[in-house]
Design an enzyme around this catalytic site. Sequence first.
Site, mmCIF file in Angstrom:
data_model
loop_
_atom_site.group_PDB
_atom_site.id
_atom_site.type_symbol
_atom_site.label_atom_id
_atom_site.label_comp_id
_atom_site.label_asym_id
_atom_site.label_seq_id
_atom_site.Cartn_x
_atom_site.Cartn_y
_atom_site.Cartn_z
ATOM 1 N N GLU A 346 83.617 4.813 31.467
ATOM 2 C CA GLU A 346 82.351 5.391 31.896
ATOM 3 C C GLU A 346 82.576 6.696 32.664
ATOM 4 O OE1 GLU A 346 80.338 2.458 34.217
ATOM 5 O OE2 GLU A 346 80.536 0.888 32.698
ATOM 6 N N TYR A 355 71.840 8.436 43.418
ATOM 7 C CA TYR A 355 72.106 7.289 42.563
ATOM 8 C C TYR A 355 72.141 6.053 43.433
ATOM 9 C CZ TYR A 355 74.582 4.210 39.324
ATOM 10 O OH TYR A 355 74.948 3.159 38.521
ATOM 11 N N HIS A 370 85.336 5.816 35.559
ATOM 12 C CA HIS A 370 85.898 4.479 35.689
ATOM 13 C C HIS A 370 86.392 4.085 34.301
ATOM 14 C CE1 HIS A 370 82.812 4.743 38.945
ATOM 15 N NE2 HIS A 370 83.891 4.422 39.635
#
Length: 441
Positions: A346, A355, A370
């Site tokens: 990701e 976020y 990640h």
Amino acid sequence: MTRNKDGAPGVPDYMTGFGNHFSSEAIPGALPIGRNSPQKPELGLYTEQLSGSAFTAPRAYNQRSWLYRIRPTVRHATGFTEISAGAIRTAPCRNESDVPIGPKRWHPVPLPQSPTDFLQGLATMAACGDAALQLGIASHVYVANRSMEDRYLLNADGQMLLVPQAGKLRIATECGVLEVGPGEIALIPRGMVFQVLLLEETARGYVCENYGAPFRLPERGLIGANSLADERDFLAPVAAYQDDEEASELVMKAGGRLYANELNHSPLDVVAWHGNLAPFKYDLARFAPVGSVAIDHPDPSIYTVLTSESDTPGMANADFVIFPERWSVAEDTFRPPWYHRNVMSEFMGLIKGVYDAKPGGFVPGGMSLHNSFLPHGPDADAFDAASEAELNPVKMTDTLAFMFETRYPMALTAFAGDPALLDADYEACWSGLKRRFPGKD
């Protein structure tokens, strides 16, 4: 309709529909009727087909457009010389960074101080797969403070998904002109010539270079016939051409290398075209999210805007996923994303706002990665706040994040390993997660 090097005044016109078969002509009568390759095209134009798929691809996957242009592009194909690729990298590439394995986050790339156009300001953060085998993606960032002016780009390695974070762009292509700004995206087919012009003093954003199957809309499955991204909200440009007899430079990206060719005219000289291989723009505010109305935080896959399929069902070569403004209403539920390890890698960016899983440290223009099976999730502050929150319906506003997600692990570039860009304190965001289990009496 003509457009000169400065992109021409006025607002571009568009046609609606993702994957439609379009027909457009900048001069009435330029487009042949009833045939693709007449013996003598109108206006002395040359006929040329641009194929984005093999001739024998199934009709549902076949992509091609017929272009009627002032000069054939065989005029562009000789005289290329290799130039520096700068900070652009193409898979397969080894991990150029000696940064240890683990979750990674980066600060926004600083805006340039010296004259820099889109191509000069394009830098690769991470890449995976193999462009020659048409597998994987590259995740890039771009910064710019000037238009490409007399420069044009043809990317033979991959389709390019542009995600502006700051600054509005005018993208002139062989099919016409797109204007996109923060909160919108532009999708440029592999092999199509384009030019990026700035409509503001500076620009910054992200690019997913997709080596694999072209992006398409995901199947909705049990969701049914509606919601998510709708075909009619994608916009393709109308025909617009540049009729210039002045020096220009065409840069071709092929096999991970850049090659330049000097021309005595603009390569964007298509007067009419028809077909389904076209660039698109899309306003992410048109995305109709679905979510839980009872319990639990659903999988992020429900926010997929576009997908590039692989040979394994459900394991995408690439997904473009967004986290837009939406309501959060689930009962007896930890509402932010849960902690998880994922077979998919990701690469995430923040276009605006906050976020919810990382309210501190992750800022607009920033990025994180990640890789496959590396654990990640809310930081300690987000966990504490969500665990104790009163679960009233909440409207999540002023937020827009995205992910480039892929089945392949991504290798970091030397650019991504720059200590000035890396957030050295990122992993510390989980240090406050303490033991809560009481243990044995």
